[in-house]
Write an enzyme that holds these catalytic residues in place. Structure first.
Site, PDB file in Angstrom:
ATOM      1  N   GLY A 133       0.800  -1.221   0.000  1.00 40.54           N
ATOM      2  CA  GLY A 133       0.000   0.000   0.000  1.00 40.54           C
ATOM      3  C   GLY A 133       0.833   1.272   0.000  1.00 40.54           C
ATOM      4  O   GLY A 133       0.293   2.366   0.018  1.00 40.54           O
ATOM      5  N   CYS A 134       2.154   1.119  -0.020  1.00 39.96           N
ATOM      6  CA  CYS A 134       3.031   2.288  -0.093  1.00 39.96           C
ATOM      7  C   CYS A 134       3.521   2.424  -1.524  1.00 39.96           C
ATOM      8  O   CYS A 134       3.877   1.429  -2.150  1.00 39.96           O
ATOM      9  CB  CYS A 134       4.238   2.124   0.831  1.00 39.96           C
ATOM     10  SG  CYS A 134       3.827   2.208   2.572  1.00 39.96           S
ATOM     11  N   GLN A 135       3.568   3.649  -2.004  1.00 40.42           N
ATOM     12  CA  GLN A 135       4.080   3.898  -3.349  1.00 40.42           C
ATOM     13  C   GLN A 135       5.585   3.639  -3.377  1.00 40.42           C
ATOM     14  O   GLN A 135       6.108   3.030  -4.295  1.00 40.42           O
ATOM     15  CB  GLN A 135       3.774   5.342  -3.743  1.00 40.42           C
ATOM     16  CG  GLN A 135       3.743   5.557  -5.224  1.00 40.42           C
ATOM     17  CD  GLN A 135       3.281   6.967  -5.566  1.00 40.42           C
ATOM     18  OE1 GLN A 135       3.293   7.866  -4.749  1.00 40.42           O
ATOM     19  NE2 GLN A 135       2.865   7.151  -6.803  1.00 40.42           N
TER      20      GLN A 135
END
Length: 144
Positions: A53-55
Site C-alpha cells: 500500500g506504499c508507493q
C-alpha cells in the site's frame, strides 16, 4: 522507563511546531529524521517485509523483547524513510496492547496532510496498519 505513546507524540508535535508550517523546512526535517533510523540489515529487505500500500518501498520488521515491541524500518525514498522513522519512534519499546490500542494523533496535530499528498497519506496509513498487525501477531505468539 519508557515514555508513553501519547508523550512521544506530543514531543513530535512540539518539534514540528517550531518549523511553523514551513513546507521546505518540514520536508528537510523529516528527511533528516530518516537518516537517524538504525541501519536495517540488507537480509531483512525482502519481499515479505515490504509494507503493502506504499508507493515507495518500505521494509518493516518487528520483534518482541521483554514484552516490548521493537521495529526496524527502511525505505528507498528519503521522505518516506523519515515518515516511517516517526512511527518507529512513537511505537517502538511499547507493549503490543499499547500499540494495538494506540490513537495516533500526531500526524493530524502537526498538519501532516499539508505537506504529504494523498498517496503518501495512504502509505502512512498502511505503515500504521502493518505495525499494529505485527504487534497483534507478536502478542498472540507470546501468549501461545
Amino acid at each position: 522507563m519508557t515514555e508513553s505513546i501519547e508523550k512521544v507524540q506530543n514531543k513530535i508535535i512540539e518539534e514540528f511546531s517550531i518549523l511553523d508550517g514551513d513546507q521546505e523546512m518540514t520536508n528537510f526535517y523529516i528527511m533528516e529524521l530518516g537518516q537517524k533510523l538504525p541501519e536495517m540489515d540488507e537480509a531483512d529487505k525482502t519481499e515479505d517485509n515490504i509494507v503493502k500500500g506504499c508507493q515507495s518501498k518500505v521494509w518493516l520488521t518487528a520483534s518482541l523483547q521483554n514484552g516490548k515491541v521493537g521495529y526496524l524500518a527502511d525505505s528507498n525514498t528519503a521522505i518516506t524513510k523519515g515518515l516511517v522513522s516517526l512511527l518507529v519512534r512513537v511505537l517502538s519499546n511499547q507493549t503490543p496492547d499499547n500499540i494495538i490500542n494506540a490513537e495516533l494523533f500526531f500526524p493530524q496535530k502537526m498538519g501532516m496532510d499539508r505537506f504529504i499528498g494523498t498517496q503518501r497519506s495512504n502509505g502512512f496509513a498502511a505503515m500504521v496498519k502493518q505495525m499494529k498487525l505485527y504487534a497483534l501477531a507478536l502478542k498472540s505468539k507470546a501468549e501461545a
